[in-house]
Design a protein around this motif. Structure first.
Motif, PDB file in Angstrom:
ATOM      1  N   LYS A 118      -9.596-109.703  27.184  1.00 53.26           N
ATOM      2  CA  LYS A 118     -10.008-111.072  26.882  1.00 53.26           C
ATOM      3  C   LYS A 118     -10.757-111.650  28.082  1.00 53.26           C
ATOM      4  O   LYS A 118     -10.443-111.330  29.223  1.00 53.26           O
ATOM      5  CB  LYS A 118      -8.785-111.957  26.576  1.00 53.26           C
ATOM      6  N   PRO A 119     -11.737-112.501  27.843  1.00 53.96           N
ATOM      7  CA  PRO A 119     -12.530-113.061  28.947  1.00 53.96           C
ATOM      8  C   PRO A 119     -11.858-114.259  29.609  1.00 53.96           C
ATOM      9  O   PRO A 119     -12.504-115.248  29.906  1.00 53.96           O
ATOM     10  CB  PRO A 119     -13.828-113.472  28.254  1.00 53.96           C
ATOM     11  N   TYR A 120     -10.569-114.195  29.810  1.00 54.25           N
ATOM     12  CA  TYR A 120      -9.848-115.333  30.356  1.00 54.25           C
ATOM     13  C   TYR A 120      -8.730-114.808  31.233  1.00 54.25           C
ATOM     14  O   TYR A 120      -8.040-113.854  30.875  1.00 54.25           O
ATOM     15  CB  TYR A 120      -9.271-116.180  29.216  1.00 54.25           C
ATOM     16  N   VAL A 121      -8.541-115.421  32.383  1.00 53.99           N
ATOM     17  CA  VAL A 121      -7.416-115.091  33.249  1.00 53.99           C
ATOM     18  C   VAL A 121      -6.557-116.334  33.351  1.00 53.99           C
ATOM     19  O   VAL A 121      -7.022-117.397  33.755  1.00 53.99           O
ATOM     20  CB  VAL A 121      -7.885-114.653  34.660  1.00 53.99           C
ATOM     21  N   SER A 122      -5.322-116.200  32.962  1.00 54.47           N
ATOM     22  CA  SER A 122      -4.408-117.327  32.955  1.00 54.47           C
ATOM     23  C   SER A 122      -4.102-117.788  34.374  1.00 54.47           C
ATOM     24  O   SER A 122      -4.058-116.996  35.319  1.00 54.47           O
ATOM     25  CB  SER A 122      -3.107-116.925  32.261  1.00 54.47           C
ATOM     26  N   TYR A 123      -3.897-119.087  34.524  1.00 54.69           N
ATOM     27  CA  TYR A 123      -3.472-119.620  35.816  1.00 54.69           C
ATOM     28  C   TYR A 123      -2.069-119.137  36.163  1.00 54.69           C
ATOM     29  O   TYR A 123      -1.641-119.190  37.300  1.00 54.69           O
ATOM     30  CB  TYR A 123      -3.502-121.145  35.808  1.00 54.69           C
TER      31      TYR A 123
END
Length: 95
Positions: free
Chosen positions: A40-45
């Motif tokens: 996914k193109p998202y890295v969680s905080y």
């Protein structure tokens, strides 16, 4: 009112008041097909911080420097093949 072109390059030239488009100057975006990709193109905080030790010369190792020496030798051989004596003299390389 002039058109603001900051950060944009022309894709052609103007000759005798006519704009001639040059296909080679048109950017081509090559995007991979990500269909079926699970990433996914998202890295969680909430992702854990990556802690890495300082990158020192000891970690690089002797292999890196041996490779650099080989690359240097290969480049010198390439210069000897491609350049004539006058050009080699400018670069201070001897046959």
């Amino acid at each position: 009112m002039p058109i603001d072109k900051r950060g944009v390059r022309d894709v052609g030239v103007t000759v005798d008041g006519k704009f001639i488009e040059i296909p080679e100057k048109i950017p081509e975006l090559i995007v991979p097909n990500l269909e079926g990709c699970k990433l996914k193109p998202y890295v969680s905080y909430k992702a854990p911080d990556v802690v890495q030790s300082e990158f020192t010369m000891d970690l690089i190792g002797d292999d890196f420097f041996n490779d650099c020496e080989l690359l240097s030798l290969s480049l010198e051989r390439l210069l000897l093949v491609l350049l004539d004596d006058d050009e080699l003299e400018l670069l201070d390389v001897q046959r």
